[in-house]
Every structure is written in structure tokens, then in C-alpha cells.
Design an enzyme around this catalytic site. Structure first.
Site, PDB file in Angstrom:
ATOM      1  N   CYS A 199       2.631  -0.655   6.050  1.00 34.81           N
ATOM      2  CA  CYS A 199       2.374  -1.812   5.186  1.00 34.81           C
ATOM      3  C   CYS A 199       3.124  -1.560   3.877  1.00 34.81           C
ATOM      4  O   CYS A 199       4.088  -0.796   3.871  1.00 34.81           O
ATOM      5  CB  CYS A 199       0.876  -2.048   4.993  1.00 34.81           C
ATOM      6  SG  CYS A 199      -0.030  -0.699   4.228  1.00 34.81           S
TER       7      CYS A 199
HETATM    8  C1  RB5 Z   1       0.636  -6.699   1.018  1.00 31.04           C
HETATM    9  O1  RB5 Z   1      -0.293  -7.450   1.732  1.00 31.04           O
HETATM   10  C2  RB5 Z   1       0.062  -5.314   0.709  1.00 31.04           C
HETATM   11  O2  RB5 Z   1      -1.161  -5.421   0.077  1.00 31.04           O
HETATM   12  C3  RB5 Z   1      -0.108  -4.503   1.985  1.00 31.04           C
HETATM   13  O3  RB5 Z   1       1.102  -4.432   2.653  1.00 31.04           O
HETATM   14  C4  RB5 Z   1      -0.556  -3.069   1.791  1.00 31.04           C
HETATM   15  O4  RB5 Z   1       0.226  -2.408   0.829  1.00 31.04           O
HETATM   16  C5  RB5 Z   1      -1.980  -2.833   1.601  1.00 31.04           C
HETATM   17  O5  RB5 Z   1      -2.467  -1.705   1.532  1.00 31.04           O
END
Ligand code: RB5
Length: 163
Positions: A65
Site C-alpha cells: 500500500c
Molecule cells: C492510501 O489509501 C493509503 O492510506 C494506503 O495506501 C496505506 O498507506 C495505508 O496504510
């Protein structure tokens, strides 16, 4: 070793690079690609992969993420799954050797593709060492079992509400 991988929108640029890298290392890799099927955020993407690891469909998983943090948090909610965020190769080794975690998470907004590939190479080569780490990992499982049993007996949610 069979590895499942998935990411949210923030992880989309890094995921194919890691898929190709895993395959170049000879690792059987399945891209779950939940985002392509339905628009979902990291909690459901991480939960889907972690449930499949818990069901032993795959040996290990990688979740990407923005930071790696949300993915690790949600994967750790699934009984039987340990996940950790690693942005250096030493931690990636210890994640397997010391913590016996099945899921590696990384942040595509934190590290570049070359470091991410080195981290994955270190992680793929590492296995749980047991020894002095065994009782600590066993204790984590015992505590997890207690929490699950408590929530079943009280009807309290396994995933508590944040403050
Ligand atoms: C974007 O939604 C961001 O919040 C996600 O990719 C992540 O970093 C969350 O922990």
C-alpha cells in the site's frame, strides 16, 4: 513456495515490478488483483489475502500500500497470520527467521523499486529458525488464541473499534 500478492491503488506502480522479480527468482506467484475486480481499499485487500494465507491456499503473501502499515494492521487481525512492514533487508530476514511471519508488507510511497526487490530477495531466502525464537512465537499464538476464545465467549467483535 507459493506466494500471493496484492496491493491497493497506492501500490499499483510497484506491484508488477515485484511480481516479475518474484518470478525471476523462480517463486510461484499469484497476483490476487482484487482491485481489478472491485473498487476496494486496503482493509479488504489485506483481509482477503490474509484469509487465504490462513486457509493455506498460499505459503506466504506480499501486500503493498502507500506505507505498508495499513496492510500489516489488517492482515494481523486474521487468526493464524503474522504480518510485518519491512523497508530494509535485515528486517525482512528477521520477519521470517525470528517472527515466523507469513506476510511481508511494503509502502510504495516509502521505498523505491530497487530496494523493494532487494527486500523481497532477502525475504524469499529466509525461513523460520526456531530455537530461542520458538517460545516467543508460541506465546504470540497462545495470546492470539486467548483473544479469539474471549471474543467467541462474550460475543465481542474480534476487530475492536478504534478510540
Ligand atoms: C492510501 O489509501 C493509503 O492510506 C494506503 O495506501 C496505506 O498507506 C495505508 O496504510
Amino acid at each position: 513456495m507459493k506466494v500471493a500478492i496484492d496491493c491497493d491503488d497506492a501500490g499499483l506502480p510497484l506491484k508488477p515490478i515485484i511480481v516479475n522479480h518474484l518470478r525471476s527468482l523462480g517463486v510461484e506467484t499469484v497476483d490476487l488483483d482484487l482491485t481489478a475486480q472491485t473498487k476496494v481499499d486496503y482493509p479488504d485487500i489485506g483481509y482477503n489475502l490474509a484469509k487465504r494465507i490462513a486457509a493455506k491456499e498460499y505459503d506466504r503473501g506480499i501486500l503493498i500500500c502507500g506505507t505498508g502499515l495499513g496492510m500489516a494492521m489488517v492482515a494481523n487481525k486474521v487468526e493464524g497470520v503474522f504480518a510485518g512492514t519491512c523497508h530494509d533487508t535485515f528486517s525482512a530476514e528477521r520477519l521470517c527467521k525470528s517472527n515466523n511471519a507469513q506476510v511481508l508488507t511494503m509502502g510504495a510511497r516509502v521505498i523505491g523499486p530497487e530496494l523493494a526487490k532487494s527486500i523481497v530477495s532477502a525475504w524469499v531466502k529466509s525461513e523460520f529458525e526456531g530455537g530461542r525464537s520458538q517460545p516467543k512465537v508460541d506465546r504470540m499464538r497462545e495470546l492470539e488464541g486467548q483473544e479469539v476464545a474471549k471474543s467467541k465467549s462474550t460475543g465481542a467483535p474480534v476487530v475492536p473499534k478504534a478510540c
